[in-house]
Design a protein around this motif. Structure first.
Motif, short mmCIF file in Angstrom:
data_model
loop_
_atom_site.label_atom_id
_atom_site.label_comp_id
_atom_site.label_asym_id
_atom_site.label_seq_id
_atom_site.Cartn_x
_atom_site.Cartn_y
_atom_site.Cartn_z
N ASP A 11 0.81 -1.22 0.00
CA ASP A 11 0.00 0.00 0.00
C ASP A 11 0.84 1.27 0.00
N HIS A 12 1.97 1.23 0.68
CA HIS A 12 2.80 2.43 0.80
C HIS A 12 4.14 2.25 0.08
N SER A 14 6.25 2.37 -3.47
CA SER A 14 6.27 2.86 -4.85
C SER A 14 7.72 2.89 -5.33
N THR A 133 13.09 3.53 0.65
CA THR A 133 11.80 3.79 1.27
C THR A 133 10.86 2.60 1.05
N SER A 137 9.15 0.09 3.96
CA SER A 137 7.68 -0.07 4.02
C SER A 137 7.29 -1.53 3.84
N ARG A 142 8.29 1.97 9.32
CA ARG A 142 7.93 3.30 8.83
C ARG A 142 9.18 4.06 8.40
N ASN A 371 10.92 10.81 -3.25
CA ASN A 371 10.38 11.18 -1.94
C ASN A 371 10.73 12.61 -1.52
#
Length: 405
Positions: A11-12, A14, A133, A137, A142, A371
């Motif tokens: 979901d988080h 990319s 990142t 995730s 986090r 990001n």
């Protein structure tokens, strides 16, 4: 029938270096349109070739590379990497502290999965290489982004790092030389980060894939060489960029420093390394040759060399466009220009690069794909020859006119 969706673990996650804009570019190519792909640092696509001795080693070792190797890699490759660490001033590295990987990308994911639990936090630079990142995730933790200050040559903001450390912070990532900014961190900055990590008992993860692509007579310093012996540092590098062989997928990860308090973590890394059996054995066979002797890429980074001259040209060209500015990179082959949004009406940087693709047939990556917090940056890979970079400059200047306020 059941409707199967992607895992919520994604979901988080990319990775816009190869994201929706690339998908659109692929559709354009299927329609017969020629696209200049500047979304990835892929030297062979721009006429760069691997050194002959690397290819010769690959061919000669083919017959002996048919079987699995040790899960950490073949002896000759790991020994060469260990000796390279000694040259870099990284102390206390034994051959068992070296892991080879199918590129650094695989090792980044492995390093995060072996360490992080739900609720953990990892400090990551902003802008960053987005795989870091994504890997954090995907591991259920986090990612917490600390600012790299464009006004201070894109160096990490130490005060911002301090403000974001919590009891849940497990480690800090640095990318040096940095992608996407192309900036090399000096020793004093690295010493400050290492000191801060020691104070808060954080593991340091240092992505140094561009450590041999440094210009202007500067020297890359590995943070593991300035860290305290009490600290634990994970250093990653490889041959994809320096030896122009990204398709070979040759990367490595080195553990250094005090390992007495990370035995459980190392056990996890060993388990993950064993689960994927080993990295590509044939590709490992070129490590020893690649890390020894004269590095051919050095000539490309000196005045008159192709990468150096392209860096000089793109920096001057980008800064000559009204409302566009860029800090001059001193490593790798990326530049990360800023758009003056008071001059140009741009509210969505992804749409901006998509429109540029549609109109000019050039594929870039928008700043938020790394990001970055605002829609006011984009990354250019300056691997094309100067003549082609000049055309890119002209197209960008023309394209931007339609956004003038």
């Amino acid at each position: 029938m059941r409707d199967f969706q992607k895992s919520h673990k994604l979901d988080h996650v990319s990775y816009d270096v190869r994201g929706p804009v690339l998908d659109y570019a692929d559709k354009m190519k299927l329609n017969g349109e020629k696209i200049l792909q500047l979304n990835t640092g892929n030297p062979p696509a721009f006429g760069f070739q691997a050194p002959d001795e690397v290819i010769r080693d690959l061919v000669r070792n083919a017959v002996d590379s048919e079987g699995y190797s040790d899960s950490k890699g073949i002896f000759s490759a790991r020994k060469a990497i260990m000796q390279y660490c000694q040259l870099k001033g990284i102390k206390g590295v034994d051959i068992d502290d070296v892991y080879t990987g199918n590129g650094v990308s695989e090792l980044i994911v492995m390093a995060m999965q072996g360490l992080l639990d739900d609720g953990d936090e990892m400090l990551i630079p902003m802008p960053d290489y987005p795989l870091w990142t994504a890997a954090v995730s995907l591991a259920g933790a986090r990612p917490v982004h600390y600012v790299c200050d464009e006004g201070a040559n894109w160096y990490p903001d130490i005060d911002d790092i301090k403000s974001k450390i919590t009891p849940n912070t497990k480690g800090i990532v640095i990318i040096n030389p940095n992608n996407p900014t192309g900036i090399l961190y000096p020793k004093p900055v690295l010493e400050e980060i290492a000191k801060l990590a020691l104070e808060h008992d954080l593991i340091i993860f240092s992505d140094e894939i561009y450590d041999r692509l440094v210009m202007d007579g500067q020297e890359h310093v590995s943070i593991a060489s300035v860290a305290s012996p009490e600290q634990f540092v994970v250093t990653m590098s490889g041959l994809s960029k320096s030896h122009l062989i990204p398709g070979f997928r040759v990367g490595w990860m080195v553990l250094s420093g005090d390992k007495s308090h990370v035995k459980g973590y190392i056990e996890g890394l060993n388990m993950l390394a064993s689960m994927r059996l080993c990295s590509n054995v044939l590709a490992q066979s070129v490590v020893q040759t690649s890390l020894g002797g004269i590095q051919r890429v050095d000539k490309l980074l000196q005045p008159g060399g192709r990468i150096y001259e392209q860096r000089e040209f793109i920096t001057e060209a980008i800064n000559s466009i009204p409302g566009i500015s860029a800090v001059k990179p001193n490593a790798a082959f990326y530049i990360f220009p800023k758009i003056d949004r008071e001059m140009y009406q741009i509210d969505d940087d992804e749409q901006f690069v998509l429109d540029f693709l549609k109109q000019e047939k050039i594929l870039l990556v928008h700043g938020r794909g790394f990001n970055w917090k605002e829609p006011d940056h984009f990354r250019i890979v300056y691997l094309p020859r100067v003549e082609e970079l000049a055309e890119i400059h002209d197209k960008m200047e023309r394209f931007l006119r339609q956004y003038r306020r």
